[in-house]
Design a protein around this motif. Sequence first.
Motif, PDB file in Angstrom:
ATOM      1  N   TRP A   1       0.908  -1.118  -0.209  1.00 19.54           N
ATOM      2  CA  TRP A   1       0.267   0.166   0.225  1.00 19.54           C
ATOM      3  C   TRP A   1       0.853   1.144  -0.083  1.00 19.54           C
ATOM      4  CZ3 TRP A   1       0.069   3.812   3.685  1.00 19.54           C
ATOM      5  CH2 TRP A   1       0.735   3.402   4.919  1.00 19.54           C
ATOM      6  N   PRO A   2       1.983   1.308   0.665  1.00 22.59           N
ATOM      7  CA  PRO A   2       2.917   2.543   0.590  1.00 22.59           C
ATOM      8  C   PRO A   2       3.265   2.751  -0.760  1.00 22.59           C
ATOM      9  CG  PRO A   2       3.606   1.115   2.484  1.00 22.59           C
ATOM     10  CD  PRO A   2       2.553   0.414   1.674  1.00 22.59           C
ATOM     11  N   ALA A   3       3.514   1.733  -1.623  1.00 25.67           N
ATOM     12  CA  ALA A   3       4.021   1.663  -2.952  1.00 25.67           C
ATOM     13  C   ALA A   3       2.788   2.567  -3.970  1.00 25.67           C
ATOM     14  CB  ALA A   3       4.444   0.320  -3.405  1.00 25.67           C
ATOM     15  N   ALA A   4       1.422   2.056  -3.632  1.00 24.33           N
ATOM     16  CA  ALA A   4       0.400   2.705  -3.998  1.00 24.33           C
ATOM     17  C   ALA A   4       0.114   3.933  -4.226  1.00 24.33           C
ATOM     18  CB  ALA A   4      -0.898   1.627  -3.863  1.00 24.33           C
ATOM     19  N   VAL A   5       0.332   4.537  -2.825  1.00 21.18           N
ATOM     20  CA  VAL A   5       0.336   5.834  -2.336  1.00 21.18           C
ATOM     21  C   VAL A   5       1.531   6.529  -3.079  1.00 21.18           C
ATOM     22  CG1 VAL A   5       0.637   7.402  -0.548  1.00 21.18           C
ATOM     23  CG2 VAL A   5      -0.665   5.425   0.016  1.00 21.18           C
ATOM     24  N   ALA A   6       2.627   6.151  -3.193  1.00 21.14           N
ATOM     25  CA  ALA A   6       3.925   6.796  -3.876  1.00 21.14           C
ATOM     26  C   ALA A   6       3.342   6.998  -5.463  1.00 21.14           C
ATOM     27  CB  ALA A   6       5.104   5.948  -3.870  1.00 21.14           C
TER      28      ALA A   6
ATOM     29  N   GLY B   1       7.110   5.009  -9.819  1.00 18.54           N
ATOM     30  CA  GLY B   1       6.813   5.420  -8.664  1.00 18.54           C
ATOM     31  C   GLY B   1       6.499   4.199  -7.922  1.00 18.54           C
ATOM     32  N   TRP B   2       5.431   3.549  -8.383  1.00 21.59           N
ATOM     33  CA  TRP B   2       5.105   2.237  -7.697  1.00 21.59           C
ATOM     34  C   TRP B   2       6.157   1.106  -7.930  1.00 21.59           C
ATOM     35  CZ3 TRP B   2       1.464  -0.978  -5.848  1.00 21.59           C
ATOM     36  CH2 TRP B   2       1.380  -2.199  -6.172  1.00 21.59           C
ATOM     37  N   MET B   3       6.925   0.940  -8.883  1.00 19.84           N
ATOM     38  CA  MET B   3       8.021   0.123  -9.108  1.00 19.84           C
ATOM     39  C   MET B   3       9.152   0.559  -7.863  1.00 19.84           C
ATOM     40  SD  MET B   3       8.927  -0.958 -12.918  1.00 19.84           S
ATOM     41  CE  MET B   3       8.765   0.529 -13.579  1.00 19.84           C
ATOM     42  N   VAL B   4       9.760   1.759  -7.787  1.00 23.30           N
ATOM     43  CA  VAL B   4      10.670   2.323  -6.994  1.00 23.30           C
ATOM     44  C   VAL B   4      10.202   2.163  -5.527  1.00 23.30           C
ATOM     45  CG1 VAL B   4      12.250   4.017  -6.376  1.00 23.30           C
ATOM     46  CG2 VAL B   4      11.783   3.481  -8.851  1.00 23.30           C
ATOM     47  N   ALA B   5       9.226   2.451  -5.267  1.00 20.67           N
ATOM     48  CA  ALA B   5       8.730   2.484  -3.797  1.00 20.67           C
ATOM     49  C   ALA B   5       8.695   0.909  -3.298  1.00 20.67           C
ATOM     50  CB  ALA B   5       7.246   2.828  -3.555  1.00 20.67           C
ATOM     51  N   ALA B   6       8.092   0.037  -4.169  1.00 22.13           N
ATOM     52  CA  ALA B   6       8.250  -1.265  -4.050  1.00 22.13           C
ATOM     53  C   ALA B   6       9.736  -1.874  -3.717  1.00 22.13           C
ATOM     54  CB  ALA B   6       7.392  -2.010  -4.841  1.00 22.13           C
ATOM     55  N   LEU B   7      10.534  -1.451  -4.645  1.00 24.82           N
ATOM     56  CA  LEU B   7      12.006  -1.876  -4.603  1.00 24.82           C
ATOM     57  C   LEU B   7      12.562  -1.582  -3.006  1.00 24.82           C
ATOM     58  CD1 LEU B   7      13.280  -1.026  -8.059  1.00 24.82           C
ATOM     59  CD2 LEU B   7      12.762  -3.323  -7.098  1.00 24.82           C
ATOM     60  N   VAL B   8      12.323  -0.197  -2.776  1.00 23.48           N
ATOM     61  CA  VAL B   8      12.746   0.010  -1.413  1.00 23.48           C
ATOM     62  C   VAL B   8      12.151  -0.705  -0.415  1.00 23.48           C
ATOM     63  CG1 VAL B   8      12.817   1.929   0.189  1.00 23.48           C
ATOM     64  CG2 VAL B   8      13.070   2.417  -2.206  1.00 23.48           C
ATOM     65  N   LEU B   9      10.950  -1.043  -0.321  1.00 23.48           N
ATOM     66  CA  LEU B   9      10.300  -1.903   0.638  1.00 23.48           C
ATOM     67  C   LEU B   9      10.743  -3.048   0.717  1.00 23.48           C
ATOM     68  CD1 LEU B   9       6.481  -0.561   0.128  1.00 23.48           C
ATOM     69  CD2 LEU B   9       7.770   0.085   2.111  1.00 23.48           C
ATOM     70  N   GLN B  10      11.036  -3.860  -0.672  1.00 20.08           N
ATOM     71  CA  GLN B  10      11.457  -5.006  -0.541  1.00 20.08           C
ATOM     72  C   GLN B  10      12.901  -5.257   0.165  1.00 20.08           C
ATOM     73  OE1 GLN B  10      11.240  -6.144  -4.635  1.00 20.08           O
ATOM     74  NE2 GLN B  10       9.113  -5.542  -4.753  1.00 20.08           N
ATOM     75  N   THR B  11      13.691  -4.047  -0.260  1.00 21.25           N
ATOM     76  CA  THR B  11      15.206  -4.110   0.349  1.00 21.25           C
ATOM     77  C   THR B  11      15.115  -4.126   1.640  1.00 21.25           C
ATOM     78  OG1 THR B  11      15.793  -3.187  -1.853  1.00 21.25           O
ATOM     79  CG2 THR B  11      17.182  -2.895   0.157  1.00 21.25           C
ATOM     80  N   ILE B  12      14.234  -3.288   2.260  1.00 20.82           N
ATOM     81  CA  ILE B  12      14.215  -3.043   3.645  1.00 20.82           C
ATOM     82  C   ILE B  12      13.749  -4.309   4.504  1.00 20.82           C
ATOM     83  CG2 ILE B  12      13.011  -1.680   5.609  1.00 20.82           C
ATOM     84  CD1 ILE B  12      12.612   0.519   3.996  1.00 20.82           C
ATOM     85  N   GLU B  13      12.660  -4.800   3.868  1.00 19.42           N
ATOM     86  CA  GLU B  13      12.233  -6.351   4.635  1.00 19.42           C
ATOM     87  C   GLU B  13      13.272  -7.516   4.301  1.00 19.42           C
ATOM     88  OE1 GLU B  13       8.612  -9.403   3.833  1.00 19.42           O
ATOM     89  OE2 GLU B  13       8.664  -7.390   2.633  1.00 19.42           O
ATOM     90  N   ARG B  14      14.059  -7.248   3.280  1.00 18.96           N
ATOM     91  CA  ARG B  14      14.913  -8.587   2.870  1.00 18.96           C
ATOM     92  C   ARG B  14      16.317  -8.134   3.710  1.00 18.96           C
ATOM     93  NH1 ARG B  14      15.499 -12.431  -1.108  1.00 18.96           N
ATOM     94  NH2 ARG B  14      17.315 -13.716  -0.281  1.00 18.96           N
ATOM     95  N   MET B  15      16.630  -6.964   4.113  1.00 19.29           N
ATOM     96  CA  MET B  15      17.773  -6.801   4.983  1.00 19.29           C
ATOM     97  C   MET B  15      17.566  -7.142   6.298  1.00 19.29           C
ATOM     98  SD  MET B  15      20.462  -5.432   3.109  1.00 19.29           S
ATOM     99  CE  MET B  15      21.274  -4.648   3.913  1.00 19.29           C
TER     100      MET B  15
END
Length: 650
Positions: free
Chosen positions: A426-431, A458-472
């Motif tokens: 959902w944060p990626a959708a807002v972005a 915006g959808w792709m980049v925000a999702a990439l950031v969220l995925q990176t945080i979760e994976r780290m």
Amino acid sequence: MIPELGHFALILAFFVTLVQGVLPLLGAQRNRAEWVAVARPATAAAFLLVAFSFACLTWVFYTNDFTVQYAAAHSNTQMPTMYRVSAVWGGHEGSLLLWVLMLTGWAMTVALFSRQLPEVMVARVLAVLGLVAVGLLAFVLLTSNPFDRMLPGAEEGRSLNPLLQDPGLVYHPPLLYMGYVGMSVVFAFAIAALLAGQLDAAWARWSRPWTTVAWVFLTLGIALGSWWAYYELGWGGWWFWDPVENASFMPWLVATALIHSLAVTEKRGSFKNWTVLLAIAAFSLSLLGTFLVRSGVLTSVHAFATDPRRGIFILMLLAIVVGGSLFLFALRAPKVSLGGRFELVSRETFLLINNVLLVVACGAVLLGTLYPLIVDAFGLGKISVGPPYFNAVFVPIMLPLLVLVAIGPVARWKQADLKTILFKLWPAAVAAVIAGVALPMLAGAWHAYVAIALALVGWMVAALVLQTIERMKAGTPTASWWGMQLAHFGLAAFVVGVAMVGTYQEERDVRMEPGDTVSVGGYNFKFNGVHLADGPNYRASVGSFDLVKDGKLERILHPEKRDYQSSSMPMTEAAIDASLTRDVYVSLGEPLTPDRENGAWAVRVYFKPFVDWIWGGCFLMALGGLIAAGDRRYRLRVKASAPVTAGALA
């Protein structure tokens, strides 16, 4: 003497590759370990022979030996050394020899870097590559011998096409061919697995790095070719949907689908049939591109040859490759297990949709490329399929794929929960909403096309950031995971460049005399005049333009119009002032008065926002692929790596 040695080396290479292609396959079939062991030394011998032949042809060009017909047609003594050497692959015969060199080079690389794989599997792969090399060497020797003599020799060569006398010829064809020919390795692994009846996760893991590296080369080759056309042709465009451009783009689309399909086969044991068919299709489309370029069926700035006999030979080779591989697949497919089951909402489903979209997009490009040729062949007239068709059909197919880039990596294998996916994204959708509404306004004017594109970015980049945080948080990601993220980020940068330059670019074609000023994109271009200058083998009219922004001189640009001594066709050399967010581009057209230095000229000026993000995104995708291919698990030695004996084969 040197040309005769080069020709003799090709003849020897033909027989060596014949041994490489036949003996290991028979050895694997009849449990003859000594025949299997022939694969690696035969591969090395074939590579050395072809490399020697290529070196002989290079020496012919370097020493201006115009008793060789091919050198006399594509070189002369006035050309700089760099272009004399790169002219080796500037025509049909030499570029085909470069293809064979790279094919044997890929085979040699497989032989060197696959020692951790089962010996029989490697022998089958090298044998398939050897059989492909047999077909191409026969093509060279029978229809395209670059060492044919002409006696008496010419006093001076006719020179290389002026359009090709550019550094782009040094790097673009070799990189593109490395990608094209690399697909033969992917094809060989698939055929070897079919022959062995071993379509499993191990096969997918062995194939995956080779597929990725070939895809990296193909990505770089296409991107650099686009950049070369952008600055060399003087049209200011980065992609023209030229049939030969499409011929390289179609294998790229299928190879991209193949990379994702291999991931599923390796991880879950699914998509085996998909993966094999995509591997066959990727190499088949590479051969189709070869046919289009060398058959004379189309006219293009990229086309090499106009001899229909050569086209028929390649068409026969394509028919053998496609027909033979599909026949083998039909024999083996009923015995291939379906692999792990998965639910409708799962990562497998999203990757399957990804593959379908990429294959449909490839089919749309294939239809637009071949349809005019088919209509012409049946005598129904001549038609042209251009950018309006491709943009109208291709772009809508790609939009849902950009949505999936964010969803696929967060979905679980086998079974995922849609509510969990939506909660994570959902944060990626807002972005996406913010990017789609606000960013086009900041660019100057709101356009629906740009809004949709930037919302997806915006959808792709925000999702990439969220995925990176979760994976780290979960632990240190693997190299292949980082490579995937970087490649997806490069795709986002590419979309930004395409959307911005396609919507906000400005262009003006004007008549200018010394002292005149024209404004484009907030920049003023003041024309100072033209002076004449001599190059190594041309005479240039060099323009001078002051680039002014807000009353401040930013740079002096010097576009050229070159008249080559060997050609009556003038060449345009654009002058470009590049930065992170825009290119300012000026090119000289034709002189409009007899006085070149002080008279009027036709001038074309462009303002191109974010155009360099197109190629920057491609380089990020290629870098991501390179990182992924270097993942440690692809270098792990298999347990069954003991020396091969007849008993082990049995």
